[in-house]
Design an enzyme around this catalytic site. Sequence first.
Site, PDB file in Angstrom:
ATOM      1  N   ASN A 160       0.614  -1.188  -0.091  1.00 48.76           N
ATOM      2  CA  ASN A 160       0.162   0.016   0.045  1.00 48.76           C
ATOM      3  C   ASN A 160       0.773   1.107   0.140  1.00 48.76           C
ATOM      4  O   ASN A 160       1.305   1.457   0.940  1.00 48.76           O
ATOM      5  CB  ASN A 160      -0.746  -0.019   1.202  1.00 48.76           C
ATOM      6  N   PRO A 161       1.066   2.005  -1.052  1.00 48.37           N
ATOM      7  CA  PRO A 161       1.554   2.987  -1.331  1.00 48.37           C
ATOM      8  C   PRO A 161       1.390   4.166  -0.122  1.00 48.37           C
ATOM      9  O   PRO A 161       2.207   5.123   0.241  1.00 48.37           O
ATOM     10  CB  PRO A 161       1.659   3.694  -2.519  1.00 48.37           C
ATOM     11  N   ASP A 175       0.102  -3.344  11.756  1.00 50.04           N
ATOM     12  CA  ASP A 175      -1.018  -4.270  11.475  1.00 50.04           C
ATOM     13  C   ASP A 175      -2.124  -3.203  12.275  1.00 50.04           C
ATOM     14  O   ASP A 175      -1.610  -2.981  13.536  1.00 50.04           O
ATOM     15  CB  ASP A 175      -1.042  -5.453  11.968  1.00 50.04           C
ATOM     16  N   SER A 176      -3.040  -2.933  11.881  1.00 52.42           N
ATOM     17  CA  SER A 176      -3.947  -1.859  12.638  1.00 52.42           C
ATOM     18  C   SER A 176      -5.361  -2.065  12.064  1.00 52.42           C
ATOM     19  O   SER A 176      -5.775  -2.735  10.984  1.00 52.42           O
ATOM     20  CB  SER A 176      -3.540  -0.555  12.348  1.00 52.42           C
ATOM     21  N   GLY A 182     -10.329   4.804   5.222  1.00 49.49           N
ATOM     22  CA  GLY A 182     -11.032   3.703   6.129  1.00 49.49           C
ATOM     23  C   GLY A 182     -12.192   4.257   6.941  1.00 49.49           C
ATOM     24  O   GLY A 182     -13.150   4.895   6.452  1.00 49.49           O
ATOM     25  N   TYR A 183     -12.072   3.872   8.083  1.00 46.06           N
ATOM     26  CA  TYR A 183     -13.020   4.214   9.153  1.00 46.06           C
ATOM     27  C   TYR A 183     -12.942   5.714   9.845  1.00 46.06           C
ATOM     28  O   TYR A 183     -13.920   5.844  10.641  1.00 46.06           O
ATOM     29  CB  TYR A 183     -12.991   3.247  10.299  1.00 46.06           C
TER      30      TYR A 183
END
Length: 197
Positions: free
Chosen positions: A15-16, A72-73, A152-153
């Site tokens: 993921n850039p 990692d999230s 994202g969220y």
Amino acid sequence: MDIPQPPTIVVATGNPGKLIEMQVYLDALGWQLQLKPDHLEVEETGTTFLENARLKAATVAKALNQWAIADDSGLAVTALGGAPGIYSARYADSDAARIDRLLKELEGQSDRSAQFICALALANPAGEVVLETKGICHGEILLTPRGSGGFGYDPIFYLPSLGKSFAEMQPSQKEALSHRGIAFSQLMPHLKELSPG
């Protein structure tokens, strides 16, 4: 412990956007970051964010014989028993769909508390994890999305102390307060010991 200075670190992601975000935190250290090769896939078989970060960093470092950092999230919602958790990115096939699913699952719930979690792991070229940390940002889930920033969220994750969602914050404000910002602030003093020059 005499640790070699890593002038280049591979970010264990394809993921850039994640590389750009990490570069903001690591700029001061003088490291060059590069994405892992597309062909090098790491199956995330861990049951926690930290296990998956360790797995990604160690696998990529060993495969390339280079230093590697992995994050990692995800989002853990109290009323959903910690879901979507490590499956945050796989909760649906787009950001809008993930938000829509989450809001539907929270309908009628009075407890809107949630936390964003970010685990970081750094592995040496032998694939040994030499540094790791976890950052947590506590907030609430809004009833409807707010703001146009972030990803994202972010539009539904709300910080009551600021009265803003992550998507309503300036990037610099989010960098300081986010789960990733907290994780990097904990890691930075140790990373400086590895920094070239």
